[in-house]
Design an enzyme around this catalytic site. Sequence first.
Site, short mmCIF file in Angstrom:
data_model
loop_
_atom_site.label_atom_id
_atom_site.label_comp_id
_atom_site.label_asym_id
_atom_site.label_seq_id
_atom_site.Cartn_x
_atom_site.Cartn_y
_atom_site.Cartn_z
N ARG A 288 0.86 -1.19 0.00
CA ARG A 288 0.00 0.00 0.00
C ARG A 288 0.89 1.23 0.00
O ARG A 288 1.90 1.29 0.74
CB ARG A 288 -0.92 0.03 1.24
CG ARG A 288 -2.10 -0.92 1.15
CD ARG A 288 -3.08 -0.57 0.02
NE ARG A 288 -4.17 -1.53 -0.10
CZ ARG A 288 -4.23 -2.52 -1.00
NH1 ARG A 288 -3.24 -2.69 -1.87
NH2 ARG A 288 -5.27 -3.32 -1.05
N HIS A 336 -1.96 0.99 -10.25
CA HIS A 336 -2.25 -0.19 -9.41
C HIS A 336 -2.79 -1.35 -10.26
O HIS A 336 -3.99 -1.52 -10.41
CB HIS A 336 -3.26 0.20 -8.32
CG HIS A 336 -3.36 -0.80 -7.23
ND1 HIS A 336 -3.97 -0.53 -6.03
CD2 HIS A 336 -2.95 -2.08 -7.13
CE1 HIS A 336 -3.91 -1.59 -5.25
NE2 HIS A 336 -3.31 -2.56 -5.91
#
Length: 393
Positions: A288, A336
């Site tokens: 993350r 992502h």
Amino acid sequence: MAKVLLVLYPDPVNGYPTFPKDYARDTVPALTDYPNGQTLPTPEAIDFTPGELLGSVSGELGLRKYLEAAGHELVVISDKDGADSDFDRELVDADVIISQPFWPAYLTPERIETAKNLKIAITAGIGSDHVDLKAANEHGITVAEVTYSNSLAVAEHTVMQVLVLVRDFVRQHQIAVEGGWNIAEAVERSYDLEGMDVGIFAAGRIGRAVIERLAPFGVHLHYTDRFRLPAEYEEKYNLVFHENIEALVKNIDVLTVHAPLTDETAGLLNAELLSTMRRGAYIVNPARGAIADRDAIVNALESGQLAGYAGDVWAPQPAPADHPWRTMPNNAMTTHTSGTSLPAQAKYAAGTREILEDFFAGRALRPEYLIVEGGTYAGTGAHSYAKQAQPAR
Ligand code: NAD
């Protein structure tokens, strides 16, 4: 009848592709098990062809036929941020919210407060930090994710980015594309991974898959995790265990990051920690973005303390066009994408359907899919997210 709110990333700008003619390949490999013996998702049926684009709005995770046949309402949106977003409007009477980490619908405490009917928040993928887990617990909302669905996809991406950084692929490719042939220039930052010390921060499903994939490169492997791996596993991969990340980073050339985002891991990769690393270390973070301090990473690349940084996760997502990680030196960032390859989409779409089938039938969800349930951390959540973590069973 339930209202299911599905938040997905937008379709390609050129339109939703037709299967199979607009795709690079006709098929994806058929798999049944993950390496630990856990089966791939086992829904009663699926209404899509594995390999199709499922994660964008028109793909609908292949759920519409099933949900409507069962009498439920499916609402699919993409607009998720800012005041008066579709998400804010639609969540107030939703019973089920499904979101993907690649395009996270942030379920803040304030939003949970307004979502009076919400019973379950499903992460189509892995990593439920976009849901405020404390608020979910307080409201008795179940949070579930499709554990293992894209862990190996992320491990592949991690290994790719380690090699891309260490060998300096991006610059070399650019020189080739631009018509150049200055070999000296192309190799002035190019090293071999062989013989390097590589550290894995968190040896869960992804971390262990990275260990297993990097071992044949002749690297020295180090790791830290809240739970030490079995002795025979450590011996097999000649792993050096470190008590914490501070001890780990002093001893390595490459760090890969695979912990969930929690109160304990947020901002962990800060200026102080980076200053204790070997000069010219590399970091690959597909966990993350918020585990790293944005500006500390930029400064460390600019000063040369870090030789490279890569990963596919940002804070927030989508990252603004002027996010400094897009342009900082020696980065090999992607958007992502690591966990949403076409085969990964098929796995987590099937897993989402399995969770929905169990939820609507009143059956217990697979424990490995659970993050919080009944006001407390459960299953994978108890092991990987809770402050007082429990060993994996
Ligand atoms: P996992 O649950 O199998 O492993 C998580 C590991 O982190 C566990 O071994 C746990 O003990 C360890 N851990 C948790 N907190 C820690 C701490 N403070 N210090 C040390 N160790 C800690 O999960 P996984 O499948 O390996 O995925 C890990 C994370 O990767 C997810 O939570 C998610 O945030 C991220 N992820 C990213 C993508 C992507 O597309 N980039 C896809 C999947 C997962």
